[in-house]
Design an enzyme around this catalytic site. Structure first.
Site, PDB file in Angstrom:
ATOM      1  N   LYS A  11      40.243  44.392  33.374  1.00 18.65           N
ATOM      2  CA  LYS A  11      39.409  43.658  34.331  1.00 18.65           C
ATOM      3  C   LYS A  11      38.223  44.518  34.733  1.00 18.65           C
ATOM      4  CE  LYS A  11      40.241  46.131  38.215  1.00 18.65           C
ATOM      5  NZ  LYS A  11      39.197  46.865  38.986  1.00 18.65           N
ATOM      6  N   ASP A 137      46.807  45.502  42.220  1.00 19.26           N
ATOM      7  CA  ASP A 137      46.076  44.722  41.210  1.00 19.26           C
ATOM      8  C   ASP A 137      46.996  43.908  40.302  1.00 19.26           C
ATOM      9  OD1 ASP A 137      43.552  45.442  42.017  1.00 19.26           O
ATOM     10  OD2 ASP A 137      43.323  47.059  40.551  1.00 19.26           O
TER      11      ASP A 137
END
Length: 286
Positions: A11, A137
């Site tokens: 990401k 995350d």
């Protein structure tokens, strides 16, 4: 079914704001998360004997309880003890300690992989509930795509796909401690905050310029001071035609957004020859 293969996508943060530091030491954040087409590969294989075994092609990746792969597998096998042991083989491509959620996305892939391998029927919400306990995350990485992330990262709002573009990734030959960055960030003294709400609107309207104009990361106030190479890479990317460039997460990876493929490819080639020891990738959004 005796084995399952999963891709674990990296990401980037198109925008990252830190609202405050909470009494428990965690930071309240508001950020735009985006999956990119750069990934690790995991192969999960059933074993008749209980236990978790990790095999990796990267010497710096731990294979014990310090790895989020191990923590994710342990969480699942503890909740579903009828499952047997598992061997997880990791082929690493996402740079380590790079601000790209490499460890978190590997852990997320384990939740998905074990769910499929042992036919557990876990919902995404159930996986996220376990995932946030091992890393902030991880819930986003379980979900993937484009999302507004709030709280400590566990409050996720899916967003529409952003417009097509090309993403140039450069990870300099340094590692940055996320703990160091957050411990040295004084959220109450920040002079500006990124326009995250405006970026959400730009994403909804598929306005690439509106997105790139709002690319900001407050963690740069700490990381760039300690590692000036990050600013240098940003300047190089802008000079080579990037719409904008930004540090991802706590760094040190820098990404540039390019509207045109040819411009991106030329920038990739030039940066590759300028400093060969950098890890450089040209990719797209997923």
């Amino acid at each position: 079914m005796n084995e399952v293969a999963r891709k674990a996508y990296a990401k980037i943060n198109l925008g990252l704001d830190v609202i405050c530091r909470r009494p428990d030491g965690y930071h309240e954040v508001k950020m735009i998360m985006q999956t990119i087409n750069l990934y690790d590969e995991l192969l999960l294989k059933k074993e008749t004997e209980p236990g978790i075994r990790i095999i990796t092609d990267h010497a710096e990746v731990p294979t014990d309880q310090n790895n989020l792969i191990y923590k994710a597998a342990a969480a699942v096998l503890q909740r579903y003890p009828q499952s047997l042991g598992v061997t997880i083989t990791l082929k690493k491509q996402i740079p380590i300690a790079a601000g790209m959620a490499g460890g978190s996305t590997d852990g997320a892939a384990v939740f998905h992989g074990l769910n499929e391998l042992f036919e557990l029927g876990m919902t995404e919400d159930e996986m996220c509930e376990m995932g946030v306990k091992i890393g902030a995350d991880v819930p986003y990485c379980i979900m993937g795509g484009t999302a507004l992330s709030e709280g400590i990262g566990e409050k996720l709002t899916p967003l529409p796909e952003p417009p097509d573009c090309y993403v140039l990734i450069v990870k300099p030959d340094i590692s940055v401690s996320t703990r160091f960055v957050y411990e040295n960030l004084h959220a109450d003294k920040l002079k500006y905050h990124p326009d995250i709400d405006g970026m959400v609107k730009a994403i909804q309207e598929k306005d690439l310029t509106g997105i790139t104009e709002r690319m900001e990361n407050v963690l740069e106030t700490v990381t760039i001071g300690a590692y000036p190479i990050i600013r240098e890479i940003k300047v190089q990317m802008l000079a080579l035609g990037a719409e904008n460039a930004l540090m991802s997460g706590s760094g040190p990876t820098v990404f540039g957004i390019f509207a045109e493929e040819e411009t991106a490819r030329q920038a990739y080639g030039k940066l590759k020859t300028m400093i060969p020891e950098r890890e450089i990738f040209l990719t797209t959004f997923v």
